[in-house]
Design a protein around this motif. Structure first.
Motif, PDB file in Angstrom:
ATOM      1  N   ALA A 125      76.696 138.993  34.774  1.00 50.73           N
ATOM      2  CA  ALA A 125      77.055 137.577  34.910  1.00 50.73           C
ATOM      3  C   ALA A 125      76.327 136.664  33.921  1.00 50.73           C
ATOM      4  CB  ALA A 125      76.774 137.117  36.343  1.00 50.73           C
ATOM      5  N   GLY A 126      75.101 136.989  33.564  1.00 48.33           N
ATOM      6  CA  GLY A 126      74.292 136.066  32.778  1.00 48.33           C
ATOM      7  C   GLY A 126      74.664 136.037  31.306  1.00 48.33           C
ATOM      8  N   GLY A 127      74.232 134.965  30.616  1.00 47.25           N
ATOM      9  CA  GLY A 127      74.435 134.853  29.184  1.00 47.25           C
ATOM     10  C   GLY A 127      73.485 135.777  28.431  1.00 47.25           C
ATOM     11  N   ALA A 128      73.668 135.841  27.107  1.00 46.02           N
ATOM     12  CA  ALA A 128      72.903 136.788  26.296  1.00 46.02           C
ATOM     13  C   ALA A 128      71.400 136.545  26.389  1.00 46.02           C
ATOM     14  CB  ALA A 128      73.354 136.714  24.851  1.00 46.02           C
ATOM     15  N   GLY A 129      71.008 135.286  26.649  1.00 42.36           N
ATOM     16  CA  GLY A 129      69.579 134.979  26.706  1.00 42.36           C
ATOM     17  C   GLY A 129      69.030 134.940  28.110  1.00 42.36           C
ATOM     18  N   SER A 130      69.797 135.399  29.089  1.00 42.12           N
ATOM     19  CA  SER A 130      69.314 135.330  30.479  1.00 42.12           C
ATOM     20  C   SER A 130      68.326 136.468  30.740  1.00 42.12           C
ATOM     21  CB  SER A 130      70.496 135.391  31.452  1.00 42.12           C
ATOM     22  OG  SER A 130      71.259 136.551  31.226  1.00 42.12           O
ATOM     23  N   GLY A 131      67.668 136.394  31.900  1.00 47.17           N
ATOM     24  CA  GLY A 131      66.637 137.382  32.239  1.00 47.17           C
ATOM     25  C   GLY A 131      67.242 138.725  32.630  1.00 47.17           C
ATOM     26  N   ASP A 132      66.367 139.719  32.630  1.00 54.86           N
ATOM     27  CA  ASP A 132      66.828 141.086  32.911  1.00 54.86           C
ATOM     28  C   ASP A 132      66.964 141.400  34.395  1.00 54.86           C
ATOM     29  OD1 ASP A 132      67.247 142.076  30.411  1.00 54.86           O
ATOM     30  OD2 ASP A 132      65.244 142.924  30.172  1.00 54.86           O
ATOM     31  N   MET A 133      66.457 140.526  35.262  1.00 55.56           N
ATOM     32  CA  MET A 133      66.319 140.954  36.644  1.00 55.56           C
ATOM     33  C   MET A 133      67.076 140.108  37.673  1.00 55.56           C
ATOM     34  SD  MET A 133      64.941 143.548  37.929  1.00 55.56           S
ATOM     35  CE  MET A 133      63.408 144.257  37.397  1.00 55.56           C
ATOM     36  N   PRO A 134      68.298 139.669  37.364  1.00 59.09           N
ATOM     37  CA  PRO A 134      69.042 139.014  38.443  1.00 59.09           C
ATOM     38  C   PRO A 134      69.567 140.072  39.412  1.00 59.09           C
ATOM     39  CG  PRO A 134      70.466 139.270  36.555  1.00 59.09           C
ATOM     40  CD  PRO A 134      69.108 139.824  36.154  1.00 59.09           C
TER      41      PRO A 134
END
Ligand code: HDD
Length: 699
Positions: A125-134
């Motif tokens: 779901a996250g963008g390319a710069g989002s964190g690794d641990m959602p």
């Protein structure tokens, strides 16, 4: 005002003074190394733009500046609409024995052959710069560069999918991504739109159970399972076809973090997974998976109580066991993240002779979507020429031109058949890809098959196959996510679904939300059936007892015992675990003999959440000093709250007391070197699950 300065070719800056005389340009080594423009013109000054006077306006003729800025302006390409954040690596795949009995795929014939692969792991779901641990699904996409062309197995770490038909994919993805008016939340399913959509789509129920389980917060990309999800077909040289489901099994075992850790890791190290993958490959600890196949024929498929073309269903291993057929090893990091991890294009439509699709309507939609998305993402129809996407076997045809064409095909012929050049390249009826004949008949119709109608039985199967600990985590995850939903009616609708899946699940979530007896009444299209539990779905039940690939954090203070540290280091090496020394300051700490031991990180830079287990080698004074500070106290309190095994010197006690650490079998005193073995033996268990009920309840 200073006088306006005029350009002067005579005055040169020190940098310009170092410039080579023009007449030596063609011959010196320096020129070979010179910084140039994209068109090869050597650059004399990479610090200053060309101006009319040192304080004057910049000249448009400065082609060096314009080229550099233009290139920079276009450095980003559209990020993937899903799976934008990813980490990739190179490696190889090798079969244990020939699979000629079930498939003619060339790369599955010879155990001596290593087939080159590129794997990209991702969040969804996250963008390319989002964190690794959602809390999210992880993508597990593998490109096999086989001798008969590229085969892409584009899977996830969860064996089922949210929806049954590709028609719903844009709706699903829109609902989970950030809400379109406000632009948040990033990389989180805990919001109204997602739960609105899924609660209106009962087919999502099974996958929701997986995404609310610990599977969605993996400890490491090296510790995730992978699944092809859909049913595919294998075809052997005799033309016999069988159904197959693909499974990847990590050599280190599948493992997860706790939700509270996930939240904290995202802050402490948003690149936690990417760094872990990179470091382990860099250190020569190559991540490895086994490929397992569930192979079955039409008759077995017909005997199952669900449709194998429905991607929301799995086949329990207890019904069709896995045949382990080969291994995947990742042994080389990328040289350039953009060129490889970003530009890699996976296409489920990339198959090779011996592997075929099924009529799964979700898969059928994917066969179109991925090719299509690369056209805008990678800028045209020639993305297969990008090195990471190019086949390693010969490739020739008469497709020509187009944006980003990098090849210079020779000759006058660009059509087939032709009477020049021996009419090559030619069709290859003997070895070329030919679909296995399948009789197709039916009305032209937009309708979901009745055989796809049971949305709850396998959701129930999943929940009931979990250990009590895992069930509590699922309850907590539902409660956390639904508590973030602002619209009460959506929460009630979801609670209605949970009552159908399992009454204990519903009761637990309702209790944690403080919303008992309010669930919306929902009538399922088909009432769920009780299926035999599948213990292989539980991570805890099959967790390996090992420290291999795990990380030990050793906290030292001034006055620590160097012999104990050496014993822990030696034991870690033997266990194939990595070890990081943490001290109050990164400069290190002095041991009892006054020797300085450098640290790998200070306490503030390496919170205990990044470790699997911790050892605290504090001296008496050191422990007292740390006990007076919130950071170190949190470090210890978190290690305890996250159910970690804690080895400690007796002198550490004041710090343990301040952090609220209760004595239990996971808290192990290390008095002498001999006691290290006892600590290691216990720590192989990963976490002390029995501690959890004493610390937290669902919610
Ligand atoms: Fe997808 C990317 C996995 C359903 C459309 N998908 C993408 C990636 C993975 C998956 C691992 C990232 C590949 C990479 O690392 O570059 N997707 C799945 C699985 C699915 C699934 C396991 C169901 C079983 N996907 C699915 C459907 C559609 C798409 C039904 C559309 C009809 N997926 C895409 C996409 C992406 C993508 C939009 C985004 C970037 C890309 O393809 O290359 O086309």
């Amino acid at each position: 005002m200073p006088a306006r300065q005029t350009p002067s070719s005579k005055k040169s800056s020190p940098r310009n003074a170092a410039r080579l005389p023009a007449e030596t340009h063609q011959t010196t080594e320096d020129l070979k190394q010179a910084l140039t423009t994209n068109h090869g013109v050597p650059i004399s000054d990479n610090q200053n733009s060309l101006k009319a006077g040192v304080r004057g306006p910049t000249l448009i003729e400065d082609f060096v500046l314009r080229e550099k800025i233009t290139h920079f302006d276009h450095e980003r390409i559209p990020e993937r609409i899903v799976h934008a954040r990813g980490s990739g690596a190179h490696g190889y795949f090798q079969v244990y024995e020939s699979l000629a009995d079930i498939t003619k795929a060339a790369f599955l014939q010879d155990p001596k052959v290593k087939t080159e692969v590129f794997v990209r792991f991702s969040t969804v779901a996250g963008g390319a710069g989002s964190g690794d641990m959602p809390r999210d699904v992880r993508g597990f996409a593998t490109k096999f560069y086989t001798s008969e062309g590229n085969y892409d197995l584009v899977g996830n770490n969860i064996p089922v999918f949210f929806i049954q038909d590709a028609m719903k994919f844009p709706d699903l993805v829109h609902s989970v991504k950030m809400e379109p008016d406000r632009g948040f939340p990033q990389a989180a399913s805990a919001h109204d739109n997602f739960w609105d959509f899924v609660s209106l789509s009962p087919e999502t129920m099974h996958m929701l159970m997986w995404t609310m389980s610990d599977r969605a917060i993996p400890r490491s990309l090296r510790m995730i399972e992978g699944f092809g999800v859909h049913t595919f077909r294998l075809v052997n040289a005799e033309g016999e076809s069988r159904f197959v489901k693909f499974h990847w099994r990590p050599k280190l075992g599948a493992a997860s973090v706790l939700w509270d850790e996930a939240v904290k890791i995202n802050g402490a190290d948003p690149d936690f997974h990417r760094r872990d993958l990179w470091d382990s490959i860099q250190n020569g600890d190559f991540p490895e998976w086994e490929l397992g196949l569930q192979v079955f024929d039409e008759k077995q498929a017909a005997s199952l109580d669900f449709d194998v073309l429905d991607a929301t269903k799995l086949i329990p291993e207890e019904i069709i066991p896995l045949r382990m057929v080969g291994k995947l090893v990742l042994n080389r990091n990328v040289d350039n993240f953009f060129a490889e991890t970003e530009q890699v294009a996976f296409l489920p439509s990339n198959i090779v002779p011996g592997i075929e699709f099924s009529n799964d309507p979700l898969l059928q939609g994917r066969l179109f979507s991925y090719q299509d998305t690369q056209l805008s993402r990678l800028g045209g129809p020639n993305f297969h020429q990008i090195p990471v996407n190019a086949p390693r076997c010969p490739m020739h045809n008469f497709q020509r031109d187009g944006l980003r064409q990098m090849q210079v095909p020779k000759g006058r012929v660009n059509y087939e058949p032709n009477s020049f050049d021996g009419n090559k390249p030619r069709e290859c009826p003997m070895h070329g890809f030919a679909s296995v004949p399948e009789v197709m008949e039916g009305e032209k119709i937009r309708k979901r098959s009745e055989t796809f109608a049971d949305h709850y039985s396998q959701a129930r199967l999943f929940f009931r196959s979990m250990t009590e600990t895992e069930q509590q985590h699922i309850i907590s995850a539902f409660a956390f996510e639904l508590a973030k939903v602002e619209t009460k009616a959506i929460r009630l609708r979801m609670l209605g679904h949970l009552t159908i899946i399992d009454e204990d699940l519903h009761a637990g979530v309702a209790e944690a939300l403080g919303m008992q007896e309010e669930a919306e009444s929902i009538t399922p299209a088909l009432p769920p059936r009780d299926l035999a539990p599948s213990p292989s779905l539980s991570l805890i039940q099959k967790a390996p007892v090992t420290l291999q690939g795990r990380k030990i954090g050793v906290l030292i203070t001034d006055g620590f015992d160097a012999k104990l540290l050496a014993a822990v280091q030696k034991a870690a090496k033997k266990e194939k675990a990595s070890l990081m020394i943490v001290a109050p300051k990164v400069g290190g700490a002095t041991d009892a003999e006054g020797q300085l031991q450098e640290a790998d990180a200070p306490i503030s830079g390496a919170p205990s959440v990044i470790f699997d287990t911790v050892v605290i080698l504090a001296s008496e004074a050191g422990a007292q000093d740390l006990a007076a500070q919130a950071g170190p106290v949190d470090w210890v309190a978190n290690a305890f709250a996250h159910l970690k095994f804690i080895g400690h010197t007796p002198e550490t006690q004041p710090l343990l007391d301040k952090a609220g650490v209760q004595a239990d079998e996971g808290v192990l005193p290390i008095v002498q070197e001999k006691a290290v073995a006892k600590y290691i033996f216990a720590a192989r268990n990963g976490r002390l699950w029995s501690r959890e009920p004493t610390l937290r309840r669902p919610g």
